[in-house]
Write an enzyme that holds these catalytic residues in place. Structure first.
Site, mmCIF file in Angstrom:
data_model
loop_
_atom_site.group_PDB
_atom_site.id
_atom_site.type_symbol
_atom_site.label_atom_id
_atom_site.label_comp_id
_atom_site.label_asym_id
_atom_site.label_seq_id
_atom_site.Cartn_x
_atom_site.Cartn_y
_atom_site.Cartn_z
ATOM 1 N N HIS A 1 30.209 25.129 -40.133
ATOM 2 C CA HIS A 1 30.602 26.420 -39.376
ATOM 3 C C HIS A 1 31.887 27.227 -39.790
ATOM 4 O O HIS A 1 32.897 27.557 -38.994
ATOM 5 C CB HIS A 1 30.821 25.642 -37.952
ATOM 6 C CG HIS A 1 31.241 26.504 -36.763
ATOM 7 N ND1 HIS A 1 30.215 27.805 -36.624
ATOM 8 C CD2 HIS A 1 32.248 26.454 -35.554
ATOM 9 C CE1 HIS A 1 30.545 28.119 -35.471
ATOM 10 N NE2 HIS A 1 31.741 27.415 -34.812
ATOM 11 N N HIS B 1 36.988 29.570 -39.070
ATOM 12 C CA HIS B 1 36.586 30.010 -37.872
ATOM 13 C C HIS B 1 36.975 31.375 -37.386
ATOM 14 O O HIS B 1 37.598 31.683 -36.245
ATOM 15 C CB HIS B 1 36.850 28.983 -36.754
ATOM 16 C CG HIS B 1 35.811 29.228 -35.540
ATOM 17 N ND1 HIS B 1 36.043 29.890 -34.243
ATOM 18 C CD2 HIS B 1 34.727 28.301 -35.093
ATOM 19 C CE1 HIS B 1 35.156 29.656 -33.600
ATOM 20 N NE2 HIS B 1 34.407 28.812 -33.970
ATOM 21 N N ASP C 1 30.115 22.219 -31.810
ATOM 22 C CA ASP C 1 30.839 23.024 -32.607
ATOM 23 C C ASP C 1 32.138 22.836 -32.582
ATOM 24 O O ASP C 1 32.795 22.258 -31.561
ATOM 25 C CB ASP C 1 30.508 24.625 -32.074
ATOM 26 C CG ASP C 1 29.208 25.139 -32.663
ATOM 27 O OD1 ASP C 1 28.180 24.158 -32.957
ATOM 28 O OD2 ASP C 1 28.933 26.275 -32.569
ATOM 29 N N ASP C 2 32.708 23.124 -33.683
ATOM 30 C CA ASP C 2 34.180 23.253 -33.829
ATOM 31 C C ASP C 2 34.891 22.097 -34.233
ATOM 32 O O ASP C 2 36.291 21.942 -34.042
ATOM 33 C CB ASP C 2 34.943 24.115 -32.617
ATOM 34 C CG ASP C 2 34.396 25.510 -32.432
ATOM 35 O OD1 ASP C 2 33.616 25.816 -33.263
ATOM 36 O OD2 ASP C 2 34.899 26.123 -31.484
ATOM 37 N N HIS D 1 30.565 22.202 -27.377
ATOM 38 C CA HIS D 1 31.820 22.280 -28.282
ATOM 39 C C HIS D 1 32.458 20.769 -28.106
ATOM 40 O O HIS D 1 32.634 20.576 -26.854
ATOM 41 C CB HIS D 1 32.826 23.240 -27.873
ATOM 42 C CG HIS D 1 32.441 24.537 -28.193
ATOM 43 N ND1 HIS D 1 31.446 25.454 -27.523
ATOM 44 C CD2 HIS D 1 32.623 25.351 -29.282
ATOM 45 C CE1 HIS D 1 31.037 26.433 -28.032
ATOM 46 N NE2 HIS D 1 31.758 26.485 -29.369
HETATM 47 ZN ZN LIG Z 1 32.802 27.759 -33.068
#
Ligand SMILES: [Zn+2]
Length: 302
Positions: free
Chosen positions: A161, A165, A110-111, A254
């Site tokens: 995503h 965020h 993620d991210d 991540h």
């Molecule tokens: Zn995230």
């Protein structure tokens, strides 16, 4: 380029001769036909073509190669849409329910995209011949589109995503902005049409998941949290994943959003540990396909 000069000189004389021939024949035709506008146009185009072709032959060849490469890459990913069994459209999943308990697991990141760490994760996955699923943040993809392209051209799945965020509550308009804008950019940058969504922080009640469900995305949570965002030691990070791994599981890690060097350090060990246990690595769409096939078999037996 030094060698080219000697080659180009005879070519230069040839061009001049050809151009001269063209001009003479043009003049000749003009004499024969007082009003040869059509023929004249064609002829002058030919003269121009000869000069252009000979003078920039090498540049054109290079351009052709570059165009072919980018076309091939584009064709690979253009219009790429992830098949999503209807039972998962608008559903929330934490793991796949596999009746035969097949030892498969999905690694998710993620991210990102994020400088250095996304590329490092991609390299580790590549050297282990593993495909993962990357939940990208729209504004990061905007900043690092090349990394986003790499994710897709290397065969991984790209998922949504949100743009910022954010965790706070969002009305449908704000949620639409967060999700639609990110999906649109993913398509613009990579050619992939994603229908896979993960809410930031795994928050299911701030308006984002509701919007995603309404738009038939599958909302993907996880069953094993590396807790890498709390920066544990590398052994602890590895243990967090291994401890909660299970067949059909989804691992949360991540590749972006901060210093992810520990995740990068832990990843090879996580992979080799799971492999020793007999796990095979799949993407989220592959995992969902497996559950769908299982469910269809059960329905058939009934
Ligand atoms: Zn995230």
């Amino acid at each position: 380029m030094e060698n080219n000069k000697s080659v180009l000189w005879p070519e230069g004389i040839l061009i001049a001769l050809l151009a001269l021939c063209g001009v003479f024949s043009l003049a000749f035709m003009m004499l024969l036909r007082p009003n040869p506008s059509e023929a004249q146009n064609r002829q002058s185009i030919n003269v121009k073509n000869i000069a252009a072709n000979a003078g920039t032959q090498q540049r054109i060849e290079k351009l052709k190669v570059a165009m072919l490469t980018s076309w091939q890459q584009g064709a690979q990913v253009k219009g790429l849409a992830y098949s999503l069994p209807s039972r998962f459209q608008g559903a929330v999943i934490n793991a796949a329910k596999l009746t035969k308990g097949e030892k498969v697991i999905a690694l998710t990141f993620d991210d990102g995209p994020w400088p250095q760490t996304t590329e490092q994760v991609l390299d580790i996955l590549k050297s282990n011949n593993i495909k993962g699923t990357f939940f990208v943040v729209g504004q990061n993809l905007k900043n690092y589109p090349e990394l986003g392209k790499q994710i897709v051209t290397q065969g991984h799945v790209i998922a949504n995503h949100t743009w910022h965020h954010w965790y706070h509550f969002m009305n449908p308009q704000a949620a639409a902005f967060e999700i639609d804008r990110t999906t649109d950019l993913i398509y613009q940058v990579t050619g992939a049409k994603t229908n896979i969504f993960r809410p930031p922080g795994g928050m299911l009640h701030n308006g984002l998941a509701a919007y995603a469900k309404g738009r038939k995305y599958v909302v993907v949570m996880w069953s094993a949290d590396s807790i890498d965002y709390k920066l544990p030691t590398v052994p602890k990070l590895i243990n967090n994943v291994i401890r909660d791994s299970k067949p059909g599981g989804i691992v949360l890690m991540h590749d972006g959003g901060g210093n992810r060097s520990r995740t990068v350090q832990a990843l090879p060990e996580i992979i080799s540990n799971l492999r020793k246990q007999g796990y095979r690595f799949v993407t989220i769409p592959e995992l969902l396909e497996m559950e769908d096939a299982d469910q269809k078999l059960i329905a058939k037996k009934k």
